[in-house]
Write a protein that holds these residues in place. Structure first.
Motif, PDB file in Angstrom:
ATOM      1  N   MET A  34      35.929  37.687  30.415  1.00 21.90           N
ATOM      2  CA  MET A  34      36.591  38.093  31.647  1.00 21.90           C
ATOM      3  C   MET A  34      36.520  39.614  31.669  1.00 21.90           C
ATOM      4  SD  MET A  34      40.438  37.143  32.781  1.00 21.90           S
ATOM      5  CE  MET A  34      41.066  37.604  34.367  1.00 21.90           C
ATOM      6  N   ASP A  38      36.219  43.407  37.260  1.00 22.54           N
ATOM      7  CA  ASP A  38      36.606  42.543  38.372  1.00 22.54           C
ATOM      8  C   ASP A  38      38.065  42.763  38.740  1.00 22.54           C
ATOM      9  OD1 ASP A  38      34.052  41.479  38.270  1.00 22.54           O
ATOM     10  OD2 ASP A  38      34.659  39.847  36.955  1.00 22.54           O
ATOM     11  N   ILE A  39      38.896  42.960  37.741  1.00 25.09           N
ATOM     12  CA  ILE A  39      40.321  43.182  37.973  1.00 25.09           C
ATOM     13  C   ILE A  39      40.541  44.568  38.567  1.00 25.09           C
ATOM     14  CG2 ILE A  39      42.551  43.437  36.819  1.00 25.09           C
ATOM     15  CD1 ILE A  39      41.470  41.354  34.754  1.00 25.09           C
ATOM     16  N   ASN A  42      39.556  44.742  42.510  1.00 25.69           N
ATOM     17  CA  ASN A  42      40.307  43.922  43.458  1.00 25.69           C
ATOM     18  C   ASN A  42      41.630  43.498  42.827  1.00 25.69           C
ATOM     19  OD1 ASN A  42      38.124  43.751  45.441  1.00 25.69           O
ATOM     20  ND2 ASN A  42      37.077  42.574  43.870  1.00 25.69           N
ATOM     21  N   ALA A  43      42.437  44.467  42.451  1.00 23.87           N
ATOM     22  CA  ALA A  43      43.646  44.192  41.668  1.00 23.87           C
ATOM     23  C   ALA A  43      44.652  43.313  42.404  1.00 23.87           C
ATOM     24  CB  ALA A  43      44.314  45.501  41.276  1.00 23.87           C
ATOM     25  N   ASP A  44      45.078  42.282  41.701  1.00 24.71           N
ATOM     26  CA  ASP A  44      46.192  41.421  42.080  1.00 24.71           C
ATOM     27  C   ASP A  44      46.866  41.125  40.747  1.00 24.71           C
ATOM     28  OD1 ASP A  44      47.979  39.427  42.735  1.00 24.71           O
ATOM     29  OD2 ASP A  44      46.518  38.172  43.783  1.00 24.71           O
ATOM     30  N   ASN A  47      48.463  37.642  39.741  1.00 21.37           N
ATOM     31  CA  ASN A  47      47.448  36.591  39.613  1.00 21.37           C
ATOM     32  C   ASN A  47      46.476  36.888  38.472  1.00 21.37           C
ATOM     33  OD1 ASN A  47      46.239  34.107  40.603  1.00 21.37           O
ATOM     34  ND2 ASN A  47      44.523  35.413  41.208  1.00 21.37           N
ATOM     35  N   ASP A  48      46.092  38.155  38.301  1.00 16.96           N
ATOM     36  CA  ASP A  48      45.155  38.510  37.234  1.00 16.96           C
ATOM     37  C   ASP A  48      45.745  38.229  35.856  1.00 16.96           C
ATOM     38  OD1 ASP A  48      43.281  39.288  39.094  1.00 16.96           O
ATOM     39  OD2 ASP A  48      43.879  41.391  39.047  1.00 16.96           O
ATOM     40  N   LEU A  51      45.536  34.493  35.344  1.00 21.24           N
ATOM     41  CA  LEU A  51      44.164  34.094  35.023  1.00 21.24           C
ATOM     42  C   LEU A  51      43.779  34.488  33.595  1.00 21.24           C
ATOM     43  CD1 LEU A  51      42.337  35.027  38.356  1.00 21.24           C
ATOM     44  CD2 LEU A  51      42.920  32.731  37.526  1.00 21.24           C
ATOM     45  N   TYR A  52      44.241  35.670  33.155  1.00 23.31           N
ATOM     46  CA  TYR A  52      43.933  36.141  31.804  1.00 23.31           C
ATOM     47  C   TYR A  52      44.579  35.232  30.762  1.00 23.31           C
ATOM     48  CZ  TYR A  52      43.368  39.257  27.821  1.00 23.31           C
ATOM     49  OH  TYR A  52      43.037  39.782  26.602  1.00 23.31           O
TER      50      TYR A  52
END
Length: 62
Positions: A34, A38-39, A42-44, A47-48, A51-52
């Motif tokens: 991961m 990507d994080i 488009n930081a969220d 949610n990130d 997902l992590y």
């Protein structure tokens, strides 16, 4: 994505190719990853982080 720094290739196919080749030589294999890029783009955060945590569980607890 068109116009990005590595011309639509991941850093694993570009800047880190030699590093991964060296590890393959010693018998190591790739794990699903991961990338933080990507994080970053488009930081969220909520949610990130979810997902992590799911990613870590998938890699180490399954």
């Amino acid at each position: 994505m068109p116009g990005e720094f590595f011309n639509q290739h991941s850093v694993d196919e570009g800047a880190l190719f030699g590093f991964h080749s060296m590890n393959a030589f010693t018998g190591m294999t790739s794990l699903e990853s991961m990338h933080f890029h990507d994080i970053e783009k488009n930081a969220d955060v909520v949610n990130d982080l979810k997902l992590y945590k799911e990613h870590l569980k998938k890699l180490f607890l399954n």
